[in-house]
Design an enzyme around this catalytic site. Structure first.
Site, PDB file in Angstrom:
ATOM      1  CB  SER A 246      96.472  40.213 119.265  1.00 36.48           C
ATOM      2  OG  SER A 246      97.016  40.197 117.957  1.00 36.48           O
ATOM      3  CE  LYS A 247      88.665  39.958 118.565  1.00 33.19           C
ATOM      4  NZ  LYS A 247      87.843  38.819 118.860  1.00 33.19           N
TER       5      LYS A 247
END
Ligand code: GLU
Length: 472
Positions: A246-247
């Site tokens: 994810s980010k």
């Protein structure tokens, strides 16, 4: 497995435009694209924008930009599900009239209570078929309703998953899922089936977060008298810490990779290998990917995203691509930095010198900014190298450069060598002050290439400026 050879292979990428385009989704798109290309088939882009609250035009643009940047061209589409509501309604009516769907009037309240009781009894929450066989007594004519699918009550659904193998699900595990909400809008499972059916999708490759939807969708296909596509569910992409990428782990969206200076080919090559293999081969041209791609070689276990390997591939392609191929990609990063290309060497010259030295195109642009912008000294480098001893050397090299006939790399090289002998110093003692005096810092390509790129006029002007700056 039997396959109708007259049926054209057709795959689709069906993202929901509700955020950024995750590279896990890009890998799905790539595999669908490769599979279609390999089989001389068709690849469709379908935007699943039925969630009106969460879908945005901006997210649609991100999908289109990302796909275009990567060169994952679609043969049909983009189709938008919001433009197909009438068609979904028609199919829902068809399912009702053939006895495969029914109106359910149960209130939210009733369903919540039902759920609570089931939870208390420790049984899996599931609709209790209250409206499946008849309209409950005393239901007002204008009572709101949803449309539910009449899922078969017994038997099994068998998924011959092209990645995970055979999966069997008992029908009594599946709910009578909702096909249309009280406002008549179709749900994901219904619209996906209608589209996959009508668009002639033969093979669905998608993330395994959808695996629970597959038996439900296959049952809807059967209710429509249609043959479901072949499904393959891709495991997710993990970060090196074992969590879903994810980010938080840095870049996860495709356009972030563009901004970070990756070449589309490097990202495609990397994503292709992330969960798929062809022997030990690591480097693939796009043609090779198409030729060798095979869903049977997709790994059923999750793969870990390794940024170092992606960087290695990117560096490989920067080194091996021709200047012409790199030019537009490099130009993008120079423009982004706001560099005025008329104020310095040609991009082709920059690329020739820098392509062996950098891992990303962003790095190439940043490391070349000094050739286009004003001279800015890195304070530590200035302090260390622009001293009285350097001033003497810089004066000699200034003189020699000023007398140079041709400003070519070989001549500059000879001039530097000759100056070293003249003042009796080794390369670093000349090159480092010369770098700081002309480009402001100590890291740059070889000194002759640096001076060549900077050009005669700028080199001499900057040397003058730096020499004057040094107090003896
Ligand atoms: N729109 C779904 C998603 O973005 C994908 C649906 C599908 O592939 O069936 O997760």
């Amino acid at each position: 497995m039997w396959m109708n050879l007259n049926t054209m292979i057709c795959t689709r990428f069906a993202p929901s435009p509700t955020g950024y385009l995750h590279i896990g989704s890009v890998r799905t798109a790539l595999y669908c694209w490769l599979f279609a290309k390999k089989n001389g088939g068709k690849f469709i882009l379908r935007i699943e924008d039925t969630d009106l609250e969460r879908s945005t035009q901006e997210a649609v643009n991100v999908i289109l930009d990302g796909m275009n940047w990567l060169g994952l061209s679609w043969d049909e589409g983009p189709y938008y599900q919001t433009a197909r509501f009438e068609r979904y309604k028609g199919v829902i009516d068809q399912l009702i009239s053939t006895g495969h769907a029914y109106k359910c009037y149960c209130s939210k309240d009733r369903l919540e209570k039902l759920r609570e009781v089931q939870m208390l009894k420790k049984i899996k929450p599931k609709y209790d078929y209250h409206c499946r066989h008849q309209v409950p007594e005393n239901t007002p004519a204008d009572a709101p309703f949803v449309i539910r699918f009449k899922n078969p009550l017994d038997g099994f659904v068998t998924i011959e998953d092209s990645i995970k193998g055979k999966i069997e699900i008992a029908n009594d595990e599946l709910d009578d899922l909702i096909l249309a909400r009280t406002d008549g809008s179709p749900t994901y499972n219904l619209s996906v089936v209608v589209d996959d059916w009508e668009m002639g999708i033969t093979h669905v490759l998608r993330g395994d977060d959808h695996i629970n939807n597959t038996p439900r969708q296959m049952n809807i296909f059967h209710a429509l008298g249609a043959k479901p596509p072949v499904y393959g569910h891709l495991p997710m992409i993990l970060a090196l810490d074992g969590k879903k990428l994810s980010k938080r782990h840095g870049a996860a969206s495709v356009l972030e990779f563009k901004e970070a200076g990756f070449l589309p080919h490097a990202l495609l090559n990397y994503l292709a290998r992330l969960g798929w293999s062809h022997g030990d081969q690591e480097i693939f041209s796009i043609e090779e990917l198409i030729e060798f791609f095979d869903t049977h070689r997709i790994n059923a276990a999750p793969a870990a995203f390794n940024p170092e390997k992606l960087l290695w591939l990117n560096q490989h392609y920067i080194k091996t691509y021709s200047v012409e191929v790199l030019l537009p990609h490099v130009a993008y990063h120079f423009e982004k930095l706001g560099l005025d290309l008329s104020k310095g060497p040609s991009l082709a010259d920059i690329i020739l010198v820098q392509k062996e030295r950098v891992k990303t195109l962003k790095e190439m642009a940043e490391k070349s900014a000094c050739f286009y912008s004003e001279l800015v000294y890195e304070p530590m480098a200035k302090e260390k190298f622009l001293n009285a001893q350097a001033k003497k050397i810089l004066k000699v090299i200034y003189h020699n450069l000023d007398n140079l006939q041709n400003w070519e790399k070989e001549d500059l090289h000879a001039c530097v060598q000759h100056t070293m002998q003249e003042v009796g110093v080794k390369m670093p003692e000349l090159a480092q002050p010369l770098r700081v005096a002309t480009i402001g810092d100590t890291t740059s390509p070889s000194i002759d290439s640096t001076l060549m790129l900077l050009g005669r006029e700028k080199t001499l002007a900057r040397l003058t400026q730096s020499i004057q700056l040094i107090t003896e």
